[in-house]
Design an enzyme around this catalytic site. Sequence first.
Site, PDB file in Angstrom:
ATOM      1  N   LYS A  13      12.584   9.191   8.053  1.00 56.88           N
ATOM      2  CA  LYS A  13      11.355   9.745   8.639  1.00 56.88           C
ATOM      3  C   LYS A  13      11.004   9.014   9.937  1.00 56.88           C
ATOM      4  O   LYS A  13      10.624   9.637  10.921  1.00 56.88           O
ATOM      5  CB  LYS A  13      10.177   9.604   7.659  1.00 56.88           C
ATOM      6  CG  LYS A  13      10.386  10.268   6.311  1.00 56.88           C
ATOM      7  CD  LYS A  13       9.157  10.154   5.415  1.00 56.88           C
ATOM      8  CE  LYS A  13       8.788   8.748   4.960  1.00 56.88           C
ATOM      9  NZ  LYS A  13       9.753   8.125   4.036  1.00 56.88           N
ATOM     10  N   ARG A  88       1.035  10.129   0.490  1.00 53.18           N
ATOM     11  CA  ARG A  88       1.939   9.782  -0.621  1.00 53.18           C
ATOM     12  C   ARG A  88       1.349  10.044  -1.993  1.00 53.18           C
ATOM     13  O   ARG A  88       1.972   9.747  -3.007  1.00 53.18           O
ATOM     14  CB  ARG A  88       2.314   8.314  -0.535  1.00 53.18           C
ATOM     15  CG  ARG A  88       2.966   8.019   0.781  1.00 53.18           C
ATOM     16  CD  ARG A  88       3.804   6.798   0.722  1.00 53.18           C
ATOM     17  NE  ARG A  88       4.243   6.494   2.060  1.00 53.18           N
ATOM     18  CZ  ARG A  88       5.094   5.549   2.368  1.00 53.18           C
ATOM     19  NH1 ARG A  88       5.598   4.815   1.420  1.00 53.18           N
ATOM     20  NH2 ARG A  88       5.435   5.348   3.596  1.00 53.18           N
ATOM     21  N   ARG A 127      19.407  -1.532   5.632  1.00 52.93           N
ATOM     22  CA  ARG A 127      18.212  -1.873   6.403  1.00 52.93           C
ATOM     23  C   ARG A 127      17.727  -3.281   6.053  1.00 52.93           C
ATOM     24  O   ARG A 127      17.232  -4.011   6.898  1.00 52.93           O
ATOM     25  CB  ARG A 127      17.106  -0.847   6.125  1.00 52.93           C
ATOM     26  CG  ARG A 127      15.887  -1.050   7.007  1.00 52.93           C
ATOM     27  CD  ARG A 127      14.942   0.112   6.925  1.00 52.93           C
ATOM     28  NE  ARG A 127      14.176   0.113   5.701  1.00 52.93           N
ATOM     29  CZ  ARG A 127      13.316   1.058   5.356  1.00 52.93           C
ATOM     30  NH1 ARG A 127      13.141   2.104   6.140  1.00 52.93           N
ATOM     31  NH2 ARG A 127      12.635   0.987   4.247  1.00 52.93           N
ATOM     32  N   ARG A 133      13.107  -6.699   5.668  1.00 55.47           N
ATOM     33  CA  ARG A 133      11.804  -6.279   5.123  1.00 55.47           C
ATOM     34  C   ARG A 133      11.713  -6.731   3.681  1.00 55.47           C
ATOM     35  O   ARG A 133      12.603  -6.439   2.880  1.00 55.47           O
ATOM     36  CB  ARG A 133      11.693  -4.752   5.182  1.00 55.47           C
ATOM     37  CG  ARG A 133      11.078  -4.260   6.462  1.00 55.47           C
ATOM     38  CD  ARG A 133      11.026  -2.763   6.500  1.00 55.47           C
ATOM     39  NE  ARG A 133      10.298  -2.143   5.400  1.00 55.47           N
ATOM     40  CZ  ARG A 133       9.928  -0.878   5.383  1.00 55.47           C
ATOM     41  NH1 ARG A 133      10.211  -0.118   6.415  1.00 55.47           N
ATOM     42  NH2 ARG A 133       9.290  -0.383   4.366  1.00 55.47           N
ATOM     43  N   ARG A 144       9.491   1.120  -5.383  1.00 57.26           N
ATOM     44  CA  ARG A 144       9.137   2.117  -4.363  1.00 57.26           C
ATOM     45  C   ARG A 144       9.684   3.498  -4.734  1.00 57.26           C
ATOM     46  O   ARG A 144       9.003   4.510  -4.545  1.00 57.26           O
ATOM     47  CB  ARG A 144       9.676   1.689  -2.991  1.00 57.26           C
ATOM     48  CG  ARG A 144       8.888   0.530  -2.422  1.00 57.26           C
ATOM     49  CD  ARG A 144       9.616  -0.116  -1.277  1.00 57.26           C
ATOM     50  NE  ARG A 144       9.596   0.707  -0.087  1.00 57.26           N
ATOM     51  CZ  ARG A 144      10.491   0.601   0.892  1.00 57.26           C
ATOM     52  NH1 ARG A 144      11.472  -0.253   0.810  1.00 57.26           N
ATOM     53  NH2 ARG A 144      10.378   1.366   1.938  1.00 57.26           N
TER      54      ARG A 144
HETATM   55  P1  AMP Z   1       6.896   2.564   4.651  1.00 57.39           P
HETATM   56  O1  AMP Z   1       7.234   1.746   5.847  1.00 57.39           O
HETATM   57  O2  AMP Z   1       6.420   3.914   5.020  1.00 57.39           O
HETATM   58  O3  AMP Z   1       8.002   2.591   3.638  1.00 57.39           O
HETATM   59  O4  AMP Z   1       5.650   1.851   3.934  1.00 57.39           O
HETATM   60  C1  AMP Z   1       5.746   0.529   3.486  1.00 57.39           C
HETATM   61  C2  AMP Z   1       4.708   0.276   2.403  1.00 57.39           C
HETATM   62  O5  AMP Z   1       3.392   0.467   2.939  1.00 57.39           O
HETATM   63  C3  AMP Z   1       4.776   1.190   1.196  1.00 57.39           C
HETATM   64  O6  AMP Z   1       5.743   0.780   0.248  1.00 57.39           O
HETATM   65  C4  AMP Z   1       3.351   1.066   0.664  1.00 57.39           C
HETATM   66  O7  AMP Z   1       3.140  -0.174   0.024  1.00 57.39           O
HETATM   67  C5  AMP Z   1       2.538   1.044   1.962  1.00 57.39           C
HETATM   68  N1  AMP Z   1       2.157   2.403   2.402  1.00 57.39           N
HETATM   69  C6  AMP Z   1       2.506   3.015   3.566  1.00 57.39           C
HETATM   70  N2  AMP Z   1       1.972   4.243   3.647  1.00 57.39           N
HETATM   71  C7  AMP Z   1       1.275   4.429   2.493  1.00 57.39           C
HETATM   72  C8  AMP Z   1       0.503   5.497   1.967  1.00 57.39           C
HETATM   73  N3  AMP Z   1       0.298   6.650   2.632  1.00 57.39           N
HETATM   74  N4  AMP Z   1      -0.067   5.320   0.748  1.00 57.39           N
HETATM   75  C9  AMP Z   1       0.074   4.175   0.063  1.00 57.39           C
HETATM   76  N5  AMP Z   1       0.801   3.140   0.478  1.00 57.39           N
HETATM   77  C10 AMP Z   1       1.392   3.244   1.703  1.00 57.39           C
END
Ligand code: AMP
Length: 188
Positions: A13, A88, A127, A133, A144
């Site tokens: 994404k 989400r 990654r 990360r 996740r």
């Molecule tokens: P991402 O980089 O999009 O994978 O997001 C990393 C982490 O941020 C996720 O595993 C969640 O802990 C948090 N996070 C990001 N976006 C959301 C969302 N819309 N709702 C809840 N947690 C989020």
Amino acid sequence: MDLLLLGPPGAGKGTQGARLAEHLGLPKFATGDLLRDAVRRGTPLGLKARAVMEAGQLVSDEIILGVVRDELAKPAASRGVIFDGVVRTIPQAKGVEALLAELGRRMDHVLFFDVPDEELLARLERRRTLESRADDDPDAVAVRLKAYREQTAPVLDWYEQRGEVLRVDAVGSIEDIATRVHEALGIS
Ligand code: AMP
């Protein structure tokens, strides 16, 4: 145009969203990036979100809807936003719908990035070595993916019932997937 990018972690994404943002001249907004930045800077938001994120769990709907509201209030967001991984849970889908409605807008399209699990696990492992990360370690990845299946997959059904979903086969080269994204959206 308001566009939501939906899909499991590691689906691409962020990569495709950045290209699309540049192509369409719209801001890309990723709650994950915003939260990681807040954690790095040690802001009150970062302090609240850090442990939850590192464990691979979802940050509360209230926090997410607060940051979406702030983002939508920015002048740069007035022509539309590419929302990358922003919705989400079902309450977030409803909350974002209400926030857009306040502005007389709606989610014009939802792009779903479709990737099989084995491919996702391989990508997240790659990654982890490149970006280190904390939430790409195997335990957090398992949490996740579980959060994705239990809380985010129903969001896809929610949008599908409204007929807003465009599915993209997100396996292949970045270029090939970008071409499929453009085809799905009907842009050149
Ligand atoms: P991402 O980089 O999009 O994978 O997001 C990393 C982490 O941020 C996720 O595993 C969640 O802990 C948090 N996070 C990001 N976006 C959301 C969302 N819309 N709702 C809840 N947690 C989020």
